[in-house]
Design a protein around this motif. Structure first.
Motif, short mmCIF file in Angstrom:
data_model
loop_
_atom_site.label_atom_id
_atom_site.label_comp_id
_atom_site.label_asym_id
_atom_site.label_seq_id
_atom_site.Cartn_x
_atom_site.Cartn_y
_atom_site.Cartn_z
N LEU A 24 45.24 138.27 121.11
CA LEU A 24 45.43 136.82 121.00
C LEU A 24 44.39 136.10 121.85
O LEU A 24 44.27 136.34 123.06
CB LEU A 24 46.84 136.43 121.44
N ILE A 25 43.64 135.22 121.21
CA ILE A 25 42.60 134.45 121.88
C ILE A 25 43.25 133.42 122.80
O ILE A 25 44.24 132.77 122.44
CB ILE A 25 41.72 133.75 120.83
N ASP A 29 38.24 129.68 124.63
CA ASP A 29 37.39 130.30 123.61
C ASP A 29 37.10 129.25 122.53
O ASP A 29 38.02 128.62 122.01
CB ASP A 29 38.12 131.50 123.00
N PRO A 30 35.83 129.05 122.19
CA PRO A 30 35.48 128.01 121.20
C PRO A 30 36.18 128.13 119.86
O PRO A 30 36.38 127.13 119.18
CB PRO A 30 33.96 128.18 121.04
N VAL A 31 36.58 129.35 119.45
CA VAL A 31 37.19 129.50 118.13
C VAL A 31 38.47 128.67 118.01
O VAL A 31 38.85 128.26 116.90
CB VAL A 31 37.49 130.99 117.82
N LEU A 32 39.12 128.37 119.13
CA LEU A 32 40.34 127.56 119.10
C LEU A 32 40.04 126.07 118.97
O LEU A 32 40.97 125.28 118.77
CB LEU A 32 41.16 127.79 120.36
N ARG A 33 38.78 125.69 119.08
CA ARG A 33 38.44 124.26 119.14
C ARG A 33 37.53 123.77 118.02
O ARG A 33 37.44 122.57 117.79
CB ARG A 33 37.76 123.96 120.49
N VAL A 34 36.86 124.68 117.33
CA VAL A 34 35.86 124.22 116.37
C VAL A 34 36.43 123.93 114.99
O VAL A 34 35.70 123.46 114.10
CB VAL A 34 34.72 125.26 116.25
N SER A 126 48.39 131.08 122.89
CA SER A 126 47.00 130.98 123.33
C SER A 126 46.85 130.16 124.61
O SER A 126 45.72 129.90 125.04
CB SER A 126 46.13 130.38 122.22
N VAL A 127 47.96 129.72 125.18
CA VAL A 127 47.95 129.08 126.51
C VAL A 127 49.03 129.82 127.29
O VAL A 127 50.07 129.27 127.65
CB VAL A 127 48.24 127.57 126.42
N LEU A 175 45.14 122.00 120.34
CA LEU A 175 46.16 122.76 121.04
C LEU A 175 47.29 121.81 121.46
O LEU A 175 47.07 120.60 121.62
CB LEU A 175 45.59 123.43 122.28
N TYR A 176 48.48 122.37 121.66
CA TYR A 176 49.62 121.52 122.02
C TYR A 176 49.37 120.74 123.29
O TYR A 176 49.89 119.62 123.46
CB TYR A 176 50.90 122.36 122.13
#
Length: 218
Positions: A24-25, A29-34, A126-127, A175-176
């Motif tokens: 789990l990322i 990590d940029p993948v969660l934001r792009v 992821s958090v 993200l939440y």
């Protein structure tokens, strides 16, 4: 990613995790934001294998949903499931937590039905290790397609609506914690210690000094 690169990436991810539980990322990590690509068949016959792995990852965590970016795949795909609660004395019931059958959602969207919002503590795989209060729409219209390409269009209320919003937000790079009242941010350990892990934020709001959307009468 180009389609061939994306397929190769997913195949490598699956090969490196043959038992099916994917890493789990975590936030940062940029993948969660792009954001993600809309799914249009890019994975071909790899899709069922990825979905199976995402399902196993969700159950192993454990969680009630996993979005593809959380396993390092930038596609608009998520899996969701929640057994709900059968105990009328369970504090989870204040969340309008009802069984939410396992489902795959592809290219999902949601829109509010009405303007009522409800606040509860929320976490994310992821958090890891934290929770915060998020005011989300109590009822949403949820649309998209499933793994067979069939369209769905349904109205969700309560905790299922929260899950749908949370996972769909992941696909848009949100993200939440972006929607949380940051004064409510707590470690999971302190949530258990001070607020009994019941996800009912009114007492916390009064003490910590943040506003809480009125909970519904259930």
């Amino acid at each position: 990613m180009e389609n061939t690169e994306l397929r190769a990436h997913v195949q490598t991810l699956l090969d490196q995790n043959p038992e099916g539980v994917l890493p789990l990322i975590q936030a940062g990590d940029p993948v969660l934001r792009v954001g993600t690509q809309q799914y249009d068949g890019q994975l071909g016959d790899l899709l069922p294998d990825l979905l199976h792995a995402m399902h196993l990852t969700m159950l192993d965590a454990p969680g009630v949903g996993v979005a593809a970016p959380q396993v390092n795949v930038p596609l608009a795909i998520a899996v969701m499931w929640d057994p709900g609660t059968d105990d009328p004395d369970d504090p989870d019931d204040t969340r309008e937590r009802v069984p939410f059958e396992y489902r795959v959602v592809i290219n999902p969207r949601y829109e509010p039905v009405g303007d009522e919002k409800v606040s509860y503590f929320e976490g994310c795989l992821s958090v890891n290790g934290y929770q915060a209060v998020v005011a989300r729409y109590r009822t949403v219209r949820f649309t998209g397609i499933d793994e067979h390409g069939d369209s769905f269009d349904e109205v969700l209320t309560g905790w299922p609506a929260r899950i749908a919003q949370h996972e769909t937000d992941h696909l848009n790079g949100t993200l939440y914690i972006d929607k949380a009242d940051i004064r409510s941010l707590t470690t999971t350990e302190n949530l258990i210690a001070y607020w009994a892990f019941d996800c009912e934020p009114h007492a916390a709001g009064g003490i910590l000094g943040f506003e809480v959307a009125q909970k519904p009468q259930v």
